[in-house]
Motif scaffolding. Structure first.
Motif, short mmCIF file in Angstrom:
data_model
loop_
_atom_site.label_atom_id
_atom_site.label_comp_id
_atom_site.label_asym_id
_atom_site.label_seq_id
_atom_site.Cartn_x
_atom_site.Cartn_y
_atom_site.Cartn_z
N ASP A 68 82.88 37.87 37.46
CA ASP A 68 82.50 38.65 36.29
C ASP A 68 83.49 38.48 35.15
N ARG A 69 84.74 38.13 35.47
CA ARG A 69 85.69 37.88 34.37
C ARG A 69 85.25 36.70 33.51
N LEU A 70 84.61 35.74 34.16
CA LEU A 70 84.10 34.59 33.40
C LEU A 70 82.81 34.93 32.66
N THR A 71 81.93 35.61 33.38
CA THR A 71 80.61 35.88 32.77
C THR A 71 80.68 36.89 31.65
N MET A 72 81.76 37.65 31.56
CA MET A 72 81.89 38.61 30.46
C MET A 72 82.47 37.98 29.20
N LEU A 73 82.94 36.76 29.28
CA LEU A 73 83.49 36.11 28.09
C LEU A 73 82.40 35.87 27.05
N PRO A 74 82.67 36.11 25.76
CA PRO A 74 81.67 35.85 24.70
C PRO A 74 81.19 34.41 24.67
N GLU A 75 82.13 33.47 24.92
CA GLU A 75 81.74 32.06 24.90
C GLU A 75 80.73 31.75 26.01
N TYR A 76 80.98 32.36 27.19
CA TYR A 76 80.05 32.13 28.31
C TYR A 76 78.67 32.71 27.99
N ARG A 77 78.67 33.93 27.44
CA ARG A 77 77.38 34.55 27.10
C ARG A 77 76.61 33.72 26.07
N ASP A 78 77.33 33.22 25.07
CA ASP A 78 76.65 32.38 24.07
C ASP A 78 76.08 31.11 24.71
N ALA A 79 76.89 30.49 25.57
CA ALA A 79 76.41 29.27 26.24
C ALA A 79 75.21 29.57 27.13
N LEU A 80 75.23 30.72 27.81
CA LEU A 80 74.10 31.09 28.68
C LEU A 80 72.84 31.35 27.86
N ARG A 81 72.98 32.03 26.69
CA ARG A 81 71.81 32.27 25.84
C ARG A 81 71.22 30.95 25.35
N ARG A 82 72.12 30.01 24.94
CA ARG A 82 71.61 28.70 24.48
C ARG A 82 70.89 27.97 25.61
N HIS A 83 71.49 28.05 26.79
CA HIS A 83 70.87 27.38 27.94
C HIS A 83 69.49 27.96 28.23
#
Length: 336
Positions: A40-55
């Protein structure tokens, strides 16, 4: 628009549904996946969330593009067509130009032959002939579909009617009788230029082929002499031979409404054959009148209605191409 093979659409839908059901039923977990602590420390990062939304957006685009590609391909395979009913125009006219070459008719005759010389460029299946008359009739050329030859002869006739030096011999053979402008005899001479029921014009059963026959008669109907056939008699002959007479009169100068006036007689004769009568105000009116005659003949020659099936694959194939391009771009982005 209709689909010729409409049954392909439900078949394609069933096949797609079966493929999706099989894929979901046999879906297995990826054996390469391993649990990870504190992800969850990774998935809470803004960069990760942005990448997930784009994906996810590109996954949605790829899914929609795939669905559109399959649907458009199925519609194209079902063969979309446009059904229309047309009434074809038959190009099987025979047109005989019948020109009174007395002195008062020169300008009108020149205008008529010039118009038909231009029309010969566009003829396709029509046959045209030229007969001239004064006291006697003379056939310049018979009915023909050799349009280059007909055009050359019509231009020679125009030069003769315009009084071009050296062209007077063109009218030889029209002055051998007694009198002038023997209209009935001239029209009868023009009618003799149409073929009989035998030969190339005969149908399979020996009957006459269904060709429209018309005479374009240019005359002022001022008779000087004693013709063998009167104009009413020649008109009756035209009716018997199923020939329409279209009369062009540059000298419509009747005095009163008496049925015996030259213009009135010519009108009655032409209309009795199913044709028409036109009074020329000036030679410049000839093109419009000839166009009206051509349109009348075209209307008379409408063929039987028939259904026409035209393929219309542009829209579904266009959608398929765009969907394929979009799908390729989405897959490329998902691999980055």
């Amino acid at each position: 628009m209709e689909l010729m093979f409409w049954w392909l659409l439900p078949a394609a839908a069933l096949a797609a549904a079966a493929a999706a059901w099989i894929a979901l039923r046999h879906r297995q977990a990826d054996v390469r996946r391993r649990p990870a602590a504190h992800s969850d420390r990774l998935t809470m990062l803004p960069e990760y969330r942005d990448a997930l939304r784009r994906h996810r957006r590109w996954l949605a685009v790829a899914g929609l593009a795939c669905a559109a590609l399959l649907a458009s391909a199925a519609v194209a395979a079902a063969r979309p067509v446009q059904l229309t009913t047309t009434v074809p125009e038959q190009r099987n006219r025979d047109i005989m130009l019948c020109l009174d070459v007395s002195g008062s008719m020169s300008s009108a005759d020149a205008a008529v032959v010039e118009v038909f010389a231009e029309l010969a460029r566009e003829f396709d299946g029509e046959r045209i002939g030229l007969t001239i008359f004064d006291s006697t009739g003379s056939q310049v050329f018979p009915l023909t579909d050799d349009y280059d030859y007909a055009r050359d002869q019509l231009l020679l006739a125009r030069d003769a009617f315009d009084g071009k030096p050296g062209s007077s011999g063109f009218l030889d053979g029209t002055w051998g009788g007694r009198g002038s402008s023997l209209i009935g005899d001239g029209l009868a001479s023009c009618l003799s230029g149409f073929p009989r029921t035998q030969g190339s014009d005969a149908g399979p059963d020996g009957s006459a082929a269904k060709r429209s026959r018309s005479v374009v008669l240019a005359t002022d109907n001022y008779v000087s002499g004693n013709p063998i056939l009167t104009l009413p008699q020649a008109a009756a002959l035209a009716r018997d031979r199923t020939v329409r007479v279209y009369a062009l009169n540059p000298g419509d100068l009747d005095y009163g409404s008496d049925a015996g006036q030259p213009g009135a007689q010519l009108r009655t004769a032409a209309e009795s054959t199913g044709g028409s009568y036109y009074a020329l105000d000036n030679p410049g009116a000839v093109p419009g009148i000839v166009a009206a005659v051509q349109q009348t003949e075209a209307t008379a020659l409408k063929g039987a209605p028939r259904a026409v099936v035209s393929d219309q694959p542009v829209l579904p194939l266009g959608v398929a191409v765009l969907s394929g391009i979009t799908l390729g771009a989405a897959l490329w982005r998902l691999r980055l």
